[in-house]
Design a protein around this motif. Sequence first.
Motif, PDB file in Angstrom:
ATOM      1  N   LEU A   1      35.026  23.252   3.400  1.00  0.00           N
ATOM      2  CA  LEU A   1      35.455  24.589   3.005  1.00  0.00           C
ATOM      3  C   LEU A   1      36.848  24.888   3.556  1.00  0.00           C
ATOM      4  CD1 LEU A   1      34.806  27.337   1.707  1.00  0.00           C
ATOM      5  CD2 LEU A   1      33.829  28.012   3.897  1.00  0.00           C
ATOM      6  N   LEU A   2      37.068  24.560   4.801  1.00  0.00           N
ATOM      7  CA  LEU A   2      38.380  24.786   5.405  1.00  0.00           C
ATOM      8  C   LEU A   2      39.452  23.924   4.742  1.00  0.00           C
ATOM      9  CD1 LEU A   2      37.455  25.076   9.180  1.00  0.00           C
ATOM     10  CD2 LEU A   2      38.122  26.903   7.615  1.00  0.00           C
ATOM     11  N   LEU A   3      39.103  22.695   4.393  1.00  0.00           N
ATOM     12  CA  LEU A   3      40.057  21.841   3.683  1.00  0.00           C
ATOM     13  C   LEU A   3      40.381  22.408   2.310  1.00  0.00           C
ATOM     14  CD1 LEU A   3      38.836  18.246   4.572  1.00  0.00           C
ATOM     15  CD2 LEU A   3      40.985  19.320   5.219  1.00  0.00           C
ATOM     16  N   GLY A   4      39.388  22.945   1.631  1.00  0.00           N
ATOM     17  CA  GLY A   4      39.623  23.551   0.321  1.00  0.00           C
ATOM     18  C   GLY A   4      40.510  24.774   0.406  1.00  0.00           C
ATOM     19  N   VAL A   5      40.243  25.626   1.379  1.00  0.00           N
ATOM     20  CA  VAL A   5      41.070  26.827   1.574  1.00  0.00           C
ATOM     21  C   VAL A   5      42.486  26.429   1.964  1.00  0.00           C
ATOM     22  CG1 VAL A   5      41.373  28.868   3.028  1.00  0.00           C
ATOM     23  CG2 VAL A   5      39.128  28.319   2.105  1.00  0.00           C
ATOM     24  N   GLY A   6      42.607  25.438   2.808  1.00  0.00           N
ATOM     25  CA  GLY A   6      43.930  24.950   3.198  1.00  0.00           C
ATOM     26  C   GLY A   6      44.683  24.366   2.020  1.00  0.00           C
ATOM     27  N   GLY A   7      43.965  23.665   1.155  1.00  0.00           N
ATOM     28  CA  GLY A   7      44.589  23.108  -0.044  1.00  0.00           C
ATOM     29  C   GLY A   7      45.088  24.193  -0.976  1.00  0.00           C
ATOM     30  N   CYS A   8      44.318  25.245  -1.122  1.00  0.00           N
ATOM     31  CA  CYS A   8      44.753  26.367  -1.960  1.00  0.00           C
ATOM     32  C   CYS A   8      45.986  27.045  -1.368  1.00  0.00           C
ATOM     33  CB  CYS A   8      43.625  27.384  -2.117  1.00  0.00           C
ATOM     34  SG  CYS A   8      42.296  26.821  -3.175  1.00  0.00           S
TER      35      CYS A   8
ATOM     36  N   VAL B   1      48.266  25.634   0.553  1.00  0.00           N
ATOM     37  CA  VAL B   1      49.402  24.729   0.361  1.00  0.00           C
ATOM     38  C   VAL B   1      49.867  24.770  -1.082  1.00  0.00           C
ATOM     39  CG1 VAL B   1      50.061  22.284   0.358  1.00  0.00           C
ATOM     40  CG2 VAL B   1      48.840  23.239   2.299  1.00  0.00           C
ATOM     41  N   ALA B   2      48.928  24.804  -2.030  1.00  0.00           N
ATOM     42  CA  ALA B   2      49.294  24.879  -3.443  1.00  0.00           C
ATOM     43  C   ALA B   2      50.062  26.166  -3.737  1.00  0.00           C
ATOM     44  CB  ALA B   2      48.037  24.800  -4.310  1.00  0.00           C
ATOM     45  N   PHE B   3      49.611  27.270  -3.166  1.00  0.00           N
ATOM     46  CA  PHE B   3      50.283  28.549  -3.375  1.00  0.00           C
ATOM     47  C   PHE B   3      51.718  28.501  -2.850  1.00  0.00           C
ATOM     48  CE2 PHE B   3      51.289  32.868  -1.857  1.00  0.00           C
ATOM     49  CZ  PHE B   3      51.274  33.516  -3.072  1.00  0.00           C
ATOM     50  N   LEU B   4      51.876  27.971  -1.646  1.00  0.00           N
ATOM     51  CA  LEU B   4      53.217  27.898  -1.064  1.00  0.00           C
ATOM     52  C   LEU B   4      54.106  26.918  -1.824  1.00  0.00           C
ATOM     53  CD1 LEU B   4      52.317  27.995   2.725  1.00  0.00           C
ATOM     54  CD2 LEU B   4      53.277  29.826   1.321  1.00  0.00           C
TER      55      LEU B   4
ATOM     56  N   VAL C   1      53.929  26.224  -5.087  1.00  0.00           N
ATOM     57  CA  VAL C   1      54.332  26.875  -6.333  1.00  0.00           C
ATOM     58  C   VAL C   1      55.391  27.946  -6.058  1.00  0.00           C
ATOM     59  CG1 VAL C   1      53.527  28.346  -8.213  1.00  0.00           C
ATOM     60  CG2 VAL C   1      52.199  26.349  -7.557  1.00  0.00           C
ATOM     61  N   LEU C   2      55.207  28.735  -5.010  1.00  0.00           N
ATOM     62  CA  LEU C   2      56.214  29.743  -4.670  1.00  0.00           C
ATOM     63  C   LEU C   2      57.555  29.109  -4.336  1.00  0.00           C
ATOM     64  CD1 LEU C   2      54.385  32.419  -2.506  1.00  0.00           C
ATOM     65  CD2 LEU C   2      55.257  32.642  -4.817  1.00  0.00           C
ATOM     66  N   GLY C   3      57.521  27.994  -3.627  1.00  0.00           N
ATOM     67  CA  GLY C   3      58.757  27.299  -3.292  1.00  0.00           C
ATOM     68  C   GLY C   3      59.461  26.760  -4.523  1.00  0.00           C
ATOM     69  N   LEU C   4      58.682  26.208  -5.453  1.00  0.00           N
ATOM     70  CA  LEU C   4      59.289  25.690  -6.680  1.00  0.00           C
ATOM     71  C   LEU C   4      59.876  26.809  -7.531  1.00  0.00           C
ATOM     72  CD1 LEU C   4      56.709  22.947  -7.702  1.00  0.00           C
ATOM     73  CD2 LEU C   4      58.997  22.621  -6.760  1.00  0.00           C
ATOM     74  N   ILE C   5      59.192  27.933  -7.587  1.00  0.00           N
ATOM     75  CA  ILE C   5      59.702  29.053  -8.383  1.00  0.00           C
ATOM     76  C   ILE C   5      60.955  29.636  -7.732  1.00  0.00           C
ATOM     77  CG2 ILE C   5      59.155  31.406  -9.117  1.00  0.00           C
ATOM     78  CD1 ILE C   5      56.921  30.297 -10.475  1.00  0.00           C
TER      79      ILE C   5
ATOM     80  N   PRO D   1      56.033  34.579 -16.393  1.00  0.00           N
ATOM     81  CA  PRO D   1      55.034  35.627 -16.121  1.00  0.00           C
ATOM     82  C   PRO D   1      54.214  35.311 -14.860  1.00  0.00           C
ATOM     83  CG  PRO D   1      54.530  34.450 -18.163  1.00  0.00           C
ATOM     84  CD  PRO D   1      55.765  33.863 -17.612  1.00  0.00           C
ATOM     85  N   ASP D   2      53.666  36.349 -14.262  1.00  0.00           N
ATOM     86  CA  ASP D   2      52.866  36.186 -13.050  1.00  0.00           C
ATOM     87  C   ASP D   2      51.612  35.359 -13.301  1.00  0.00           C
ATOM     88  OD1 ASP D   2      54.666  37.655 -11.595  1.00  0.00           O
ATOM     89  OD2 ASP D   2      53.577  39.542 -11.830  1.00  0.00           O
ATOM     90  N   SER D   3      51.085  35.402 -14.520  1.00  0.00           N
ATOM     91  CA  SER D   3      49.876  34.641 -14.827  1.00  0.00           C
ATOM     92  C   SER D   3      50.125  33.137 -14.752  1.00  0.00           C
ATOM     93  CB  SER D   3      49.331  35.023 -16.200  1.00  0.00           C
ATOM     94  OG  SER D   3      50.288  34.750 -17.197  1.00  0.00           O
ATOM     95  N   VAL D   4      51.349  32.712 -15.018  1.00  0.00           N
ATOM     96  CA  VAL D   4      51.678  31.287 -14.900  1.00  0.00           C
ATOM     97  C   VAL D   4      51.621  30.870 -13.436  1.00  0.00           C
ATOM     98  CG1 VAL D   4      53.518  29.585 -15.212  1.00  0.00           C
ATOM     99  CG2 VAL D   4      53.062  31.250 -16.998  1.00  0.00           C
ATOM    100  N   LEU D   5      52.128  31.710 -12.566  1.00  0.00           N
ATOM    101  CA  LEU D   5      52.076  31.435 -11.134  1.00  0.00           C
ATOM    102  C   LEU D   5      50.621  31.341 -10.658  1.00  0.00           C
ATOM    103  CD1 LEU D   5      53.442  31.219  -8.341  1.00  0.00           C
ATOM    104  CD2 LEU D   5      53.359  33.696  -8.249  1.00  0.00           C
TER     105      LEU D   5
END
Length: 58
Positions: free
Chosen positions: A4-11, A13-16, A18-22, A34-38
């Motif tokens: 569970l902690l690995l899954g939350v950590g993965g999410c 990292v994915a969020f950061l 995507v934000l970095g790429l944008i 659009p925000d829905s793409v993010l």
Amino acid sequence: MTRLLLGVGGCAVAFLLVLGLISLLPPTVQDAVPDSVLGGAVLVLGLAGALRAARRPR
């Protein structure tokens, strides 16, 4: 619990990621995305990370 902690950590990292790429995109492109793409990109990357963590051998 570890999975569970690995899954939350993965999410997170994915969020950061995507934000970095944008943030690297020009301002005109950032306004056009659009925000829905993010949100969709974060969900897809988080799901991929969760599936990868679930397949690890014990």
